[in-house]
Design an enzyme around this catalytic site. Structure first.
Site, short mmCIF file in Angstrom:
data_model
loop_
_atom_site.label_atom_id
_atom_site.label_comp_id
_atom_site.label_asym_id
_atom_site.label_seq_id
_atom_site.Cartn_x
_atom_site.Cartn_y
_atom_site.Cartn_z
N GLY A 93 0.74 -1.29 0.07
CA GLY A 93 0.08 0.16 0.00
C GLY A 93 0.89 1.20 0.15
O GLY A 93 0.36 2.35 0.46
N ALA A 94 1.56 1.16 -0.13
CA ALA A 94 2.89 2.04 -1.05
C ALA A 94 3.09 3.30 -1.64
O ALA A 94 3.01 4.34 -1.84
CB ALA A 94 4.61 1.91 -1.00
N ASP A 113 -1.92 -7.03 -5.89
CA ASP A 113 -3.03 -7.16 -5.25
C ASP A 113 -2.94 -7.67 -3.81
O ASP A 113 -3.03 -8.81 -4.57
CB ASP A 113 -4.49 -6.97 -6.58
CG ASP A 113 -5.72 -7.62 -5.66
OD1 ASP A 113 -5.53 -7.28 -4.18
OD2 ASP A 113 -6.42 -7.34 -6.67
N VAL A 114 -2.56 -7.45 -3.34
CA VAL A 114 -2.77 -7.84 -1.89
C VAL A 114 -4.21 -9.48 -1.76
O VAL A 114 -4.04 -9.87 -0.86
CB VAL A 114 -2.40 -7.42 -0.40
CG1 VAL A 114 -0.93 -6.92 -1.03
CG2 VAL A 114 -3.53 -6.65 -0.20
N SER A 128 -4.93 -0.46 13.77
CA SER A 128 -6.22 1.01 13.89
C SER A 128 -7.13 1.23 15.15
O SER A 128 -6.48 -0.08 16.25
CB SER A 128 -8.04 1.41 13.19
OG SER A 128 -8.64 1.54 13.28
N TYR A 138 -14.72 -2.51 9.23
CA TYR A 138 -13.21 -2.16 9.28
C TYR A 138 -12.86 -2.34 10.89
O TYR A 138 -11.63 -2.72 11.11
CB TYR A 138 -13.38 -0.73 9.01
CG TYR A 138 -11.97 -0.37 9.65
CD1 TYR A 138 -11.33 0.00 7.71
CD2 TYR A 138 -11.59 0.69 10.58
CE1 TYR A 138 -9.66 0.84 8.10
CE2 TYR A 138 -10.17 1.37 10.69
CZ TYR A 138 -9.55 1.10 9.23
OH TYR A 138 -8.07 1.76 9.46
N ALA A 148 -13.93 -5.01 12.84
CA ALA A 148 -13.63 -5.95 12.93
C ALA A 148 -12.71 -6.66 12.12
O ALA A 148 -11.40 -7.84 12.46
CB ALA A 148 -14.92 -7.26 11.60
N LYS A 201 -9.56 -5.06 11.63
CA LYS A 201 -8.77 -4.31 12.31
C LYS A 201 -8.68 -5.50 13.80
O LYS A 201 -7.41 -5.71 14.17
CB LYS A 201 -8.43 -2.55 12.31
CG LYS A 201 -7.88 -2.10 11.23
CD LYS A 201 -7.19 -2.87 10.27
CE LYS A 201 -7.24 -1.42 9.49
NZ LYS A 201 -6.04 -2.19 8.76
#
Ligand code: NAP
Length: 255
Positions: A16-17, A66-67, A145, A160, A162, A164
């Site tokens: 995600g750079a 694409d991860v 997060s 989100y 759930a 994290k």
């Protein structure tokens, strides 16, 4: 002068750079001496960042990946090994968010968040750890997060939260199991930093005022204020620390 946080000679992957925190971390790692493999789907953004990092005197490899796609991840990890010969550090930063409570969010939105934030970390970690286990060395840093351990009365982001939460405990699970291989696994939990993910909603005036009133330091994080925590977990300064999540949140989780 030697530094506990020195990354000279290390090879780091940052997922995600292509924007936000990932771009910021790639620059910070290069500044501390690391060579970096930078991954995302938007290759042109990675190329721009590569030029900047090369100008800093570091080696850089931009990789379109694409991860959420295991074949993509396998190919990317092979390309990185072929290029650099080793991987010392993995920063699982790629992530997406979606607003909504469980009674409003669609299955498609839920899956997108979960596939990126959890399955993406699973695929990256699975393929990179094989290399780290062989070398009996590795530092894995996951982007969690505050929503990995908190809820919100006003802004439901249940998929989100759930995802994290899963990262906070996957960090513990991996740390517990892979300590014997000399691999540390830790996480960093930001609250609010201005990026593509947050700029349109959370940085609107009314939301920002509410955030500032709630958080003890009274403001969002500034670019660079996550660097120290991630570099700590990526460097030998954290050689006896594993399974932890450090919240870089202006005090949000303390109140
Ligand atoms: N900003 C904050 O306040 C905040 C707070 C807490 C946690 N975080 C976490 O920090 C991390 C970075 O977020 P950010 O704020 O920097 O967001 P951002 O600016 O939107 O960046 C997200 C990055 O993830 C990449 N990405 C998304 N889906 C991907 C996929 N399927 N495969 C590969 N890469 C993918 C994007 O690249 P492409 O689109 O080019 O693929 C982009 O580079 C996330 O894990 C996020 O949950 C951020």
């Amino acid at each position: 002068m030697s530094s506990l946080f020195d990354l000279t000679g290390k090879v780091a992957i940052i997922t995600g750079a292509s924007s936000g925190i990932g771009t910021q971390l790639a620059r910070a790692f290069a500044r501390e001496g690391a060579d970096v493999a930078i991954l995302a789907r938007r290759y042109e953004k990675l190329e721009e960042l590569s030029k900047e990092i090369e100008a800093m005197g570091r080696k850089v490899l931009p990789v379109k990946c694409d991860v959420t796609n295991e074949e993509n991840v396998k190919t990317a990890v092979k390309e990185i090994i072929d290029h650099f010969g080793k991987i010392d550090i993995l920063v699982n930063n790629a992530g997406v968010a979606a607003e909504g409570a469980v009674d409003s969010i669609t299955e498609e939105e839920w899956d997108k968040v979960y596939n990126t934030n959890v399955k993406g970390v699973f695929f990256m970690t699975k393929h990179v750890a094989k290399v780290m286990i062989e070398r009996k060395y590795g530092k894995i840093v996951n982007l969690a997060s505050i929503y990995g351990i908190t809820g919100s009365k006003t802004s439901p982001v249940h998929a989100y939260q759930a995802s994290k939460g899963a990262i906070v405990n996957l960090t513990r699970g991996l740390a517990a199991y892979w300590g014997k291989f000399g691999i540390t696994v830790n996480a960093v939990g930001p609250s609010l930093f201005e990026t593509e993910m947050t700029k349109d909603g959370l940085f609107e005036e009314q939301n920002l005022r509410m955030y500032n009133a709630l958080v003890p330091l009274g403001r969002p994080g500034k670019p660079g204020e996550l660097d120290g925590a991630v570099i700590y977990f990526a460097s030998d300064a954290s050689s006896y620390t594993t399974g932890q999540t450090l919240f870089v949140d202006g005090g949000w989780t303390s109140v």
